[in-house]
Design a protein around this motif. Structure first.
Motif, short mmCIF file in Angstrom:
data_model
loop_
_atom_site.label_atom_id
_atom_site.label_comp_id
_atom_site.label_asym_id
_atom_site.label_seq_id
_atom_site.Cartn_x
_atom_site.Cartn_y
_atom_site.Cartn_z
N UNK A 44 1.73 -1.23 0.20
CA UNK A 44 0.33 -0.24 -0.03
C UNK A 44 0.78 1.08 0.14
N UNK A 45 2.23 1.04 0.01
CA UNK A 45 3.01 2.18 -0.22
C UNK A 45 2.90 3.20 -0.60
N UNK A 46 2.70 2.85 -2.20
CA UNK A 46 2.45 3.78 -3.32
C UNK A 46 0.86 4.20 -3.48
N UNK A 47 -0.23 3.77 -2.22
CA UNK A 47 -0.74 4.06 -2.39
C UNK A 47 -1.02 5.76 -1.74
N UNK A 48 -0.55 5.68 -0.91
CA UNK A 48 -0.10 6.57 -0.03
C UNK A 48 0.83 7.65 -0.29
N UNK A 49 2.29 7.42 -0.99
CA UNK A 49 2.97 7.93 -1.88
C UNK A 49 2.11 8.94 -2.12
N UNK A 50 1.22 8.36 -3.22
CA UNK A 50 0.67 9.31 -4.60
C UNK A 50 -0.61 10.89 -3.32
N UNK A 51 -0.41 10.54 -2.04
CA UNK A 51 -1.51 10.92 -1.06
C UNK A 51 -0.05 11.89 -0.41
N UNK A 52 0.89 12.14 -0.78
CA UNK A 52 1.80 13.22 0.14
C UNK A 52 2.11 12.36 1.44
N UNK A 53 2.37 10.78 1.55
CA UNK A 53 2.74 10.73 2.79
C UNK A 53 4.25 10.55 2.51
N UNK A 54 5.09 10.44 3.39
CA UNK A 54 6.63 10.57 3.60
C UNK A 54 6.84 9.70 4.21
N UNK A 55 8.15 8.94 4.88
CA UNK A 55 8.74 7.84 5.94
C UNK A 55 8.85 8.79 6.36
N UNK A 56 8.76 8.73 7.66
CA UNK A 56 9.02 9.46 9.13
C UNK A 56 10.98 9.65 8.78
N UNK A 57 11.67 10.89 8.96
CA UNK A 57 13.36 10.87 8.89
C UNK A 57 13.15 10.19 10.61
N UNK A 58 12.65 10.07 11.57
CA UNK A 58 12.95 9.82 12.89
C UNK A 58 12.24 8.12 12.98
N UNK A 59 11.36 7.80 12.69
CA UNK A 59 11.00 6.39 12.94
C UNK A 59 10.63 5.80 12.03
N UNK A 60 11.06 5.87 10.08
CA UNK A 60 10.84 4.83 9.78
C UNK A 60 9.86 4.19 8.70
N UNK A 61 9.34 3.25 10.24
CA UNK A 61 8.57 2.80 9.39
C UNK A 61 6.98 2.99 8.94
N UNK A 62 7.51 4.44 10.03
CA UNK A 62 5.80 4.90 10.63
C UNK A 62 5.61 5.89 8.79
N UNK A 63 4.87 6.82 8.39
CA UNK A 63 4.47 7.35 7.06
C UNK A 63 4.10 8.47 7.87
N UNK A 64 4.10 9.33 7.51
CA UNK A 64 3.49 11.16 7.91
C UNK A 64 3.41 11.32 6.96
N UNK A 65 2.27 13.12 7.01
CA UNK A 65 2.10 14.06 6.34
C UNK A 65 1.20 14.75 7.51
N UNK A 66 1.99 16.17 6.62
CA UNK A 66 1.89 17.17 7.40
C UNK A 66 0.87 18.17 7.22
N UNK A 67 -0.40 18.24 7.79
CA UNK A 67 -1.40 18.62 7.01
C UNK A 67 -1.40 20.39 7.45
N UNK A 68 -1.86 20.86 6.32
CA UNK A 68 -2.13 22.44 5.77
C UNK A 68 -2.63 23.24 6.85
#
Length: 131
Positions: free
Chosen positions: A95-119
């Motif tokens: 499912x990584x591509x699904x989330x990447x297409x929605x601007x989720x990126x790997x958290x630099x501190x805990x790479x197993x998590x994806x994060x998206x900063x909200x506007x």
């Protein structure tokens, strides 16, 4: 919940696997199409820092119709309305591509998590309503 996990093809055990926050609260959300439940997700709200999205599942018969994208956008608005700065989640394999297409990126501190900063500007415009 086990039936949803089986339908998604998941083999990981049920239960919270994400970060725990002492001020967090759990909220279940779902997508209904007519009288059928098309998707579910468990949210752990820990404002202002994050909203952890756990076990977001779209039923197999409803996939590839844009429901997951719509659901994730609705979760984003819900989190904004509750004062969260970002969404955080663990992607299930495939499912990584699904989330990447929605601007989720790997958290630099805990790479197993994806994060998206909200506007931040949207935070003042949208509200989840009372509750």
């Amino acid at each position: 919940m086990q039936a949803w996990r089986k339908d998604a093809g998941w083999t990981v055990p049920a239960g919270p696997t994400g970060p725990q926050h002492p001020m967090g609260r759990v909220q279940w959300v779902s997508v209904l199409l007519g009288k059928q439940q098309a998707g579910i997700a468990m949210l752990e709200l820990a404002p202002p820092e994050f909203c952890y999205v756990a076990d977001m599942i779209i039923a197999s018969r409803f996939r590839r119709r844009g429901i997951g994208s719509w659901f994730l956008a609705a979760i984003e608005q819900y989190a904004l309305g509750h004062g969260s700065k970002r969404l955080l989640l663990q992607a299930v394999a495939g499912t990584e591509a699904f989330y990447a297409a929605r601007q989720f990126v790997s958290d630099p501190y805990v790479p197993i998590f994806l994060k998206k900063d909200l506007p931040i500007l949207q935070r003042k415009v949208f509200s989840a309503g009372p509750g």
